[in-house]
Write an enzyme that holds these catalytic residues in place. Sequence first.
Site, PDB file in Angstrom:
ATOM      1  N   TYR A   1      -5.041   3.316   7.844  1.00 11.09           N
ATOM      2  CA  TYR A   1      -6.368   2.720   7.982  1.00 11.09           C
ATOM      3  C   TYR A   1      -7.003   3.164   9.301  1.00 11.09           C
ATOM      4  O   TYR A   1      -6.915   4.334   9.649  1.00 11.09           O
ATOM      5  CB  TYR A   1      -6.286   1.188   7.868  1.00 11.09           C
ATOM      6  CG  TYR A   1      -5.426   0.749   6.732  1.00 11.09           C
ATOM      7  CD1 TYR A   1      -5.679   1.169   5.415  1.00 11.09           C
ATOM      8  CD2 TYR A   1      -4.310  -0.051   6.952  1.00 11.09           C
ATOM      9  CE1 TYR A   1      -4.879   0.768   4.363  1.00 11.09           C
ATOM     10  CE2 TYR A   1      -3.504  -0.465   5.905  1.00 11.09           C
ATOM     11  CZ  TYR A   1      -3.781  -0.040   4.609  1.00 11.09           C
ATOM     12  OH  TYR A   1      -2.980  -0.431   3.585  1.00 11.09           O
TER      13      TYR A   1
ATOM     14  N   LYS B   1       0.341   3.383  -2.917  1.00 10.12           N
ATOM     15  CA  LYS B   1      -0.818   4.276  -3.030  1.00 10.12           C
ATOM     16  C   LYS B   1      -0.416   5.746  -2.945  1.00 10.12           C
ATOM     17  O   LYS B   1      -1.103   6.615  -3.485  1.00 10.12           O
ATOM     18  CB  LYS B   1      -1.840   3.941  -1.938  1.00 10.12           C
ATOM     19  CG  LYS B   1      -2.442   2.548  -2.097  1.00 10.12           C
ATOM     20  CD  LYS B   1      -3.285   2.130  -0.899  1.00 10.12           C
ATOM     21  CE  LYS B   1      -3.821   0.717  -1.105  1.00 10.12           C
ATOM     22  NZ  LYS B   1      -4.526   0.181   0.075  1.00 10.12           N
TER      23      LYS B   1
ATOM     24  N   VAL C   1       1.106  -3.736   3.883  1.00 12.61           N
ATOM     25  CA  VAL C   1       1.043  -5.025   4.573  1.00 12.61           C
ATOM     26  C   VAL C   1       2.283  -5.895   4.354  1.00 12.61           C
ATOM     27  O   VAL C   1       2.422  -6.950   4.970  1.00 12.61           O
ATOM     28  CB  VAL C   1      -0.207  -5.863   4.203  1.00 12.61           C
ATOM     29  CG1 VAL C   1      -1.468  -5.213   4.733  1.00 12.61           C
ATOM     30  CG2 VAL C   1      -0.283  -6.122   2.721  1.00 12.61           C
TER      31      VAL C   1
ATOM     32  N   SER D   1       0.801  -1.231   0.000  1.00 11.80           N
ATOM     33  CA  SER D   1       0.000   0.000   0.000  1.00 11.80           C
ATOM     34  C   SER D   1       0.828   1.272   0.000  1.00 11.80           C
ATOM     35  O   SER D   1       0.278   2.361  -0.179  1.00 11.80           O
ATOM     36  CB  SER D   1      -0.933   0.031   1.210  1.00 11.80           C
ATOM     37  OG  SER D   1      -1.875  -0.997   1.096  1.00 11.80           O
TER      38      SER D   1
ATOM     39  N   TYR E   1      -3.350  -2.732 -10.410  1.00  8.65           N
ATOM     40  CA  TYR E   1      -3.287  -2.472  -8.968  1.00  8.65           C
ATOM     41  C   TYR E   1      -2.396  -3.499  -8.260  1.00  8.65           C
ATOM     42  O   TYR E   1      -1.542  -3.151  -7.439  1.00  8.65           O
ATOM     43  CB  TYR E   1      -4.704  -2.492  -8.394  1.00  8.65           C
ATOM     44  CG  TYR E   1      -4.795  -2.390  -6.897  1.00  8.65           C
ATOM     45  CD1 TYR E   1      -4.653  -1.161  -6.253  1.00  8.65           C
ATOM     46  CD2 TYR E   1      -5.019  -3.515  -6.109  1.00  8.65           C
ATOM     47  CE1 TYR E   1      -4.746  -1.067  -4.863  1.00  8.65           C
ATOM     48  CE2 TYR E   1      -5.107  -3.421  -4.722  1.00  8.65           C
ATOM     49  CZ  TYR E   1      -4.967  -2.200  -4.106  1.00  8.65           C
ATOM     50  OH  TYR E   1      -5.054  -2.108  -2.735  1.00  8.65           O
TER      51      TYR E   1
END
Lengths: 307, 307, 307, 307
Positions: free
Chosen positions: C243, C66, C261, C63, C191
């Site tokens: 998150y 991102k 992760v 992530s 992705y």
Amino acid sequence: MDYQAILDEIYKELTPHLNDGKVANYIPALACVNPNQFAMSITLFDGTQYNVGDTDTLFSIQSISKVFTFTLALNIFGKGLYKRIGVEPSGNPFNSLVQLEYENGRPRNPFINAGAINVTDALLNHFKTPETTYNAIQSFVESISSQQKISFDEVVAESEINYGHRNIALANLMKSFNNFDNEVNDVIDIYCKHCSIEMSTQMLSRAMLYLANHGVDPITSKRHVTEQRSKRINAVMLTCGHYDASGDFAFHVGLPGKSGVGGGIVAVVPKIMGISVWAPALNKQGNSLVGTKALELFTTKTGFSIF
Amino acid sequence: MDYQAILDEIYKELTPHLNDGKVANYIPALACVNPNQFAMSITLFDGTQYNVGDTDTLFSIQSISKVFTFTLALNIFGKGLYKRIGVEPSGNPFNSLVQLEYENGRPRNPFINAGAINVTDALLNHFKTPETTYNAIQSFVESISSQQKISFDEVVAESEINYGHRNIALANLMKSFNNFDNEVNDVIDIYCKHCSIEMSTQMLSRAMLYLANHGVDPITSKRHVTEQRSKRINAVMLTCGHYDASGDFAFHVGLPGKSGVGGGIVAVVPKIMGISVWAPALNKQGNSLVGTKALELFTTKTGFSIF
Amino acid sequence: MDYQAILDEIYKELTPHLNDGKVANYIPALACVNPNQFAMSITLFDGTQYNVGDTDTLFSIQSISKVFTFTLALNIFGKGLYKRIGVEPSGNPFNSLVQLEYENGRPRNPFINAGAINVTDALLNHFKTPETTYNAIQSFVESISSQQKISFDEVVAESEINYGHRNIALANLMKSFNNFDNEVNDVIDIYCKHCSIEMSTQMLSRAMLYLANHGVDPITSKRHVTEQRSKRINAVMLTCGHYDASGDFAFHVGLPGKSGVGGGIVAVVPKIMGISVWAPALNKQGNSLVGTKALELFTTKTGFSIF
Amino acid sequence: MDYQAILDEIYKELTPHLNDGKVANYIPALACVNPNQFAMSITLFDGTQYNVGDTDTLFSIQSISKVFTFTLALNIFGKGLYKRIGVEPSGNPFNSLVQLEYENGRPRNPFINAGAINVTDALLNHFKTPETTYNAIQSFVESISSQQKISFDEVVAESEINYGHRNIALANLMKSFNNFDNEVNDVIDIYCKHCSIEMSTQMLSRAMLYLANHGVDPITSKRHVTEQRSKRINAVMLTCGHYDASGDFAFHVGLPGKSGVGGGIVAVVPKIMGISVWAPALNKQGNSLVGTKALELFTTKTGFSIF
């Protein structure tokens, strides 16, 4: 059909399971009830009664009272009542605030706590004072059960009031959405009293006859509610009578019914009988564990089912 | 009872309302259906049929097919099916993912989309290929409706597949929780086909007879499902058959039933008849608006109700 | 300040805790990573780098990518991007569908899965094909990290695709709300590739310099994003970068950062440095457990904090 | 930098927009505030103050008081406070009960209503009586703002108490989860009083200096909170200071801040200044609409931002 034999069989089969589940422990007064108790009664339209177990022991009817307050409020307000509450299953626990917030303070149905508290608030509008309101509820319950005198347990009622933070939260949430008219404390007071009414399975199976007979008591011939409303109360019992286990009850038992956390359940076989069962230990949704099984055995053995 | 007169009256009363509500518009193939259509049929146990309106016009049965796939899956998997799905009302719209996420990918019941897709996945486990699975479903529907040949509308099925992003989302969410066994595309393909099956109200009222008669077709004497399961399917129809308007349907109509977004509804009067009504315009919960009213008028006029 | 001594101290203090937490196990390719690894790097504006542990070991940035796709998309679409996604903390797990359903398919922010998948969908609109889109993302990451060649791990990418049911569900849910333009498979493919890019903490701490310096790489003097957007990317990292543990990270670490992760975390000290830490075992919200602690120790020992 | 010129510019640019948005109308006492008012003040570490508009007009600080009660409670309970409340953004409106029910009565952070009410309950544990508790809060606010005497508006406080059904619901819900110690009425009484404290932007910008300076008032040199806690209070303001618009505020303004429904906002530029702005009309999340824009213009014009 040999009803007595059927009740005796059920009692025998379920006695070993009376300690499964867990007695309601949210208030001290209920937490100390002995789980080793069981009672089951049926009352036919001619008044014949079949009983097994402690069927004259009084217990706290708790949410079963919601059937009676809903009937009374329908008689008074008719369709107007549905401005305040709905008739849809909630899919949520009995005391949840989530849906009430999302749906602007209108409870899904009269049988979850929020809905029943709202119905009590409506009754207080009509009967003016807390005392006259509670008395009107008690009189109605006496009338449908052909009892001279029923009463509520003051210790339980006080315990409910003192530990009823969740119910007070529900009432205040409805009030914040302008769907609640009176003082919260007054309404909670009446609500806790009618939940603390004490009855036996003999009395409760008798009290359900008007709903088994489209609104008319088959023994006294007195009409307690219109035919259409009687059917609709049964419909709401079927879809919403057991919180988030209502589907399961309809599936396994197949009769309109209503449970209370005191361990009691009432049900009707339309055109045939009123039923009540009592066993204090509850399943995780807050319904009598052995009581639900007793009714499932009863409809399996008799073939009774509305379906 | 003069059923024909009753159906004629209903037709007359409701004709002015056919344009209330809104035809399903989530797929182009359904969006262009003319809302000015209405049909209502009842079939008695001796095969006598009463009809009003366009009762031999075929329409897309959509979610009504969920009753048939649920029956078929119960016959194959019995109680094992409930490892995958529940029998509890959802209190949510038909295509919601919220509860599915909170409850670890186990759909509340077989009549919301997630549940029916899951049932189709189970059927594919048993029948091995998409083709044999769809064929088995079609054969079962032919069998219960005593039709030699029914079929699905290929344009509607393809349209459902192309616009079925929400259903694909549901299937993938269940797969992420390991409650889904096959390729998502294969299952959605079968699911869209059985939703696109075309039947008339004549055929559907006939098809419901086995559920009105505790599992046995009263005309052919063929048992399609056990008595207990038949009652339980009816119970699930009553508590979950109309998404988040199930309580309302039970309250106003008082019969087990199931609706589809094609505008069709089926219902049963236990021990008496199968019913089907069709009117394409929907209320906001996705059930036929005039169809629901027609059934409410029918139970009001006949006094039929399971309560 | 003696950065090397500080990093050495942190390494020593945290080594005993490397087996706390749990390596990501949702895909086989990540589940087998050895948790006994640790790396921490800082890069100053003059290019000086301080390192401790396995700082040239490549790991899956997941992530963290991102941040780079969000920068790239802001450069292309500017404010227009916010028609598709928001910048608000979600208060929910990284892969939740609940909020997405309630909020009509518009992801709360670009750093939860739904938001990042949506950003990838937007990039595919611009770069036309999956291949050119992925290549553009890779080129951008090479540019900001001054690397000639980075690449993704094909085994991890394929594993992500095969086990990515939840992400496919998110994409289809957005598509059902018309907030998704391309083929779901194409977007998920890109992705999963950019999530599978492999970098070391040396490379990542270098790559963050442009965000530590208001958009301009302090070594090459190349502007990668406007000053205002650079600050805003940092703001979104602070409020949404971890998150449903974003508040906790802001509280304990006090720097804008983003976790993956794979066990990596990047952070910036505005006007001073880029930081990256890596330790594979995760806390229950999916952020590197020891990595978060390392950054908390770092800001405690240095007094760095944006507050 | 010519702060006075910047404030004058902002005032001129925003004056035409003072009637956008909507004054808080949940209590009569706030609903009648004239929206055509605006004030903005900054206070530097040497005490220099720049002002524009009605900067000595007193207004109801409302939720800005939550910053002060959180500071006071941290001083008393330290980490122990986090047994009762979290530091995570809620992603929900300020008065929502949903998350509180799902998360067993533990409020997400001290800046939503539930969290601030819980903090007040903790303060009452320490200060013993409602009167001494409120007085301690008022003294603390006087101390940080170097005012001899501040006070609350009795009409507003009473109005809050009378219309505070939602807050009473939140308190009772926490009490039902055993995360609330005192009488609900006592706590709500103190809470409504500290929300009704009246201050001007001059006073509030002065009061924020301790948080701009790592806990020490730069004028009096008095330490009001430890350096670490001061930074953490700022972190919580940044991630949670504006309810479900916190991400948006961080994104557009880029400073730690806290808003109140009275239309006031406070913010800090770490190591440089305290800021306060006031404009009564609110956006839909309940934050001052023009006040938020004023702060965005201020950080755009000055380049101040923590990012």
